[in-house]
Design a protein around this motif. Structure first.
Motif, short mmCIF file in Angstrom:
data_model
loop_
_atom_site.label_atom_id
_atom_site.label_comp_id
_atom_site.label_asym_id
_atom_site.label_seq_id
_atom_site.Cartn_x
_atom_site.Cartn_y
_atom_site.Cartn_z
N ASP A 54 0.85 -1.20 0.00
CA ASP A 54 0.00 0.00 0.00
C ASP A 54 0.88 1.25 0.00
N PRO A 55 0.78 2.11 -1.01
CA PRO A 55 1.68 3.27 -1.10
C PRO A 55 1.54 4.25 0.05
N TRP A 56 0.33 4.40 0.60
CA TRP A 56 0.17 5.32 1.73
C TRP A 56 0.85 4.79 2.98
N THR A 57 0.80 3.47 3.17
CA THR A 57 1.51 2.87 4.30
C THR A 57 3.01 3.12 4.16
N LYS A 58 3.54 3.02 2.94
CA LYS A 58 4.95 3.30 2.70
C LYS A 58 5.30 4.72 3.14
N LEU A 59 4.46 5.69 2.77
CA LEU A 59 4.75 7.08 3.12
C LEU A 59 4.65 7.31 4.63
N LYS A 60 3.68 6.67 5.26
CA LYS A 60 3.56 6.80 6.72
C LYS A 60 4.79 6.21 7.42
N ARG A 61 5.26 5.07 6.93
CA ARG A 61 6.44 4.46 7.54
C ARG A 61 7.70 5.30 7.27
N ALA A 62 7.77 5.89 6.08
CA ALA A 62 8.90 6.77 5.78
C ALA A 62 8.89 7.99 6.69
N ARG A 63 7.71 8.54 6.91
CA ARG A 63 7.61 9.68 7.82
C ARG A 63 8.02 9.29 9.24
N ALA A 64 7.53 8.15 9.72
CA ALA A 64 7.89 7.70 11.07
C ALA A 64 9.39 7.46 11.18
N ALA A 65 9.99 6.88 10.14
CA ALA A 65 11.43 6.64 10.15
C ALA A 65 12.19 7.95 10.20
N ALA A 66 11.76 8.92 9.39
CA ALA A 66 12.43 10.23 9.37
C ALA A 66 12.33 10.90 10.74
N ALA A 99 15.73 12.90 10.58
CA ALA A 99 15.84 13.38 9.20
C ALA A 99 14.78 14.44 8.93
N SER A 100 15.14 15.40 8.11
CA SER A 100 14.22 16.52 7.87
C SER A 100 13.33 16.33 6.65
N THR A 101 13.65 15.34 5.81
CA THR A 101 12.98 15.24 4.51
C THR A 101 12.65 13.80 4.17
N VAL A 102 11.47 13.61 3.59
CA VAL A 102 11.10 12.36 2.93
C VAL A 102 10.99 12.66 1.44
#
Length: 275
Positions: free
Chosen positions: A87-99, A104-107
């Motif tokens: 799921d692409p939205w799950t990917k973005l949520k996990r990227a945000r949580a990782a950042a 990190a300041s940017t996804v």
């Protein structure tokens, strides 16, 4: 005179190494090389290497080598369609949580593929919504049409050029401007103060996304860096080059050292001229 003094006092953007730049060496090698060469940090490309997907492992590497993680590249590639969920939205949520967890300041995120129809329909609104929930910048990257001989396939939706849509932050990739045969400086001007992140690489008008060491293609890499330095750009400059053809680890490291030297030289040129 006051304006010139203020410009000369501007701090140069931080220069990071993309972990993709050391492929086929693993993610861990990027931290070691970045630390040894004097990069200011890394951008983690989340892909099939398990370490790139593991926040705790990444934090240990950052601490071990004294190299901060400045950005996280969400798993948007064809080869990462099953990384961190389908799921692409799950990917973005996990990227945000990782950042957020890694400081990190940017996804960095690509526009959707055209076959991701539901995601594409909501992408612009969804990125705005997610950006409003965090201090992390979601920087949408310019891509390119796919070409085969004399045929062109538009693989991204709403468009491979994100400046045609309304996003708060952009990533400008100079290898992609080469592949798309875009006017790089015009795209830079169009992004304006919404430019949050630069992927520095060179290229030609080849149909392939070359990601050459800056200075080895026909992109205005030097001018882009000098403009950013003069403008007080507050994002990061990330060296994202292809070293797969390097004959040895030493040759790969030499290319990455050349890329860092080129970047630092042209980030400082404008500031020296103003001082």
């Amino acid at each position: 005179m006051a304006q010139d003094s203020n410009r000369s006092a501007l701090r140069a953007p931080k220069v990071a190494l993309s972990t993709a730049s050391v492929y086929p060496e693993p993610t861990s090698a990027a931290f070691e090389i970045a630390g040894r060469l004097g990069y200011d940090g890394v951008e983690v490309m989340v892909w099939t290497d398990p370490v790139s997907q593991d926040v705790d492992a990444l934090r240990r590497l950052s601490d071990q080598h004294g190299v901060p993680i400045l950005a996280v590249h969400a798993p948007c590639l064809l080869i990462t369609q099953r990384v961190w969920s389908t799921d692409p939205w799950t990917k973005l949520k996990r990227a945000r949580a990782a950042a957020e967890s890694l400081g990190a300041s940017t996804v960095v995120v690509h526009p959707p593929f055209r076959w991701q129809r539901a995601y594409a329909r909501e992408f612009e609104r969804g990125v705005w919504r997610m950006a409003q929930e965090t201090d992390v910048r979601f920087a949408v990257e310019n891509m390119y049409p796919w070409r085969y001989r004399d045929r062109e396939l538009l693989a991204y939706a709403p468009n491979w050029d994100p400046t045609e849509d309304d996003y708060r932050h952009f990533t400008l990739d100079l290898s992609h401007t080469a592949t798309s045969r875009s006017d790089t400086l015009k795209m830079l001007d169009t992004m304006g103060d919404r430019l949050a992140h630069l992927h520095l690489a060179d290229g030609t008008d080849s149909a392939k996304d070359e990601h050459l060491v800056p200075g080895r293609g026909d992109q205005p890499c030097a001018e882009v860096l000098e403009r950013l330095a003069a403008s007080g750009f507050d994002g990061h400059v990330v060296v994202e080059v292809n070293t797969r053809r390097a004959m040895s680890s030493q040759e790969r490291e030499a290319d990455l050292a050349d890329a860092l030297a080129f970047t630092r030289l042209h980030l400082s040129t404008s500031r020296l001229a103003d001082s």
